[in-house]
Write an enzyme that holds these catalytic residues in place. Structure first.
Site: not given
Ligand code: MN
Length: 235
Positions: A104, A208, A210
């Site tokens: 990001c 994202h 993660e």
């Protein structure tokens, strides 16, 4: 020995150091040892000498001054000290050709470091027909599709030309500068991933991953695995 990965940190409104646990868990899950240091410019080279990889996490908007623009009225909060700290870290790791994974804001910072530019607010600066890129649904939900550009590492890892990703951004990469190339694009043309053609491992994604590893999203897991693998080769 497991590779040591610096996970960049944010500053909250009290100036306290903050890192979302999901970044730490994703690094651990892929076999890396996360280390967290506060925002700062001290001993960048010495610190980078001891690192095997750098994970640039998400966060606030980048200061448009860094890419030669005045602040647009829709620009969000900027943290100049964080920008400078991360740019110095990124450049040092890039010079040492050590693995860097940008997420990001971190992905946008990679582009700016090479002289690229960012839409400060894509809804104000691009067509009104843009898709929604700021999902209100939980971030572990894959929200929009992306087309993966063939002949890229991302394409190799994805093993398919289209995947779904989550989305939580109002800014987007505008002009891309070499050695970075575009590796994924959303259906409205918004650039969603970049990688370097000149470094061992320099990969950035607008989404994202993660937040997707917990429910075993294949490409998100692969991205972290490949990052940690590249960092291990450094050992
Ligand atoms: Mn998006």
């Amino acid at each position: 020995m497991k590779p040591v990965i610096r996970v960049t940190s944010d500053l909250d409104q009290n100036g306290d150091t903050l890192v979302q646990t999901r970044y730490i868990q994703a690094v651990r899950q892929a076999g890396g040892v996360p280390v967290i240091l506060p925002v700062g410019l001290e001993a960048i080279e010495e610190v980078c000498d001891r690192l095997d990889g750098l994970l640039l996490i998400g966060g606030e908007d980048l200061d448009p001054y860094l890419y030669g623009e005045e602040p647009h009225r829709q620009l969000g909060k900027v943290l100049p000290e964080r920008d400078h700290s991360e740019l110095a870290l990124f450049k040092t790791m890039a010079d040492q050709d050590k693995p860097v994974f940008g997420i990001c804001r971190g992905y946008q910072l990679m582009n700016v470091a090479f002289g690229g530019t960012i839409y400060q607010d894509m809804y104000a600066q691009l067509s009104e027909d843009l898709l929604q890129h700021y999902q209100l649904t939980d971030l572990d939900y894959a929200f929009h599709s992306i087309d993966i550009v063939g002949d890229s590492r991302l394409a190799e890892w994805a093993g398919t030309s289209e995947v779904r990703v989550n989305s939580l951004h109002h800014q987007a990469v505008k002009e891309v500068k070499a050695p970075l190339v575009v590796t994924a694009v959303a259906k409205d043309g918004v650039i969603e991933a970049l990688e370097s053609t000149a470094h061992r491992f320099m990969v950035g994604v607008q989404w994202h991953p993660e937040a997707m590893v917990k429910q075993k999203d294949a490409l998100s897991l692969k991205l972290f695995k490949k990052f940690i693998e590249a960092a291990s080769e450094n050992r």
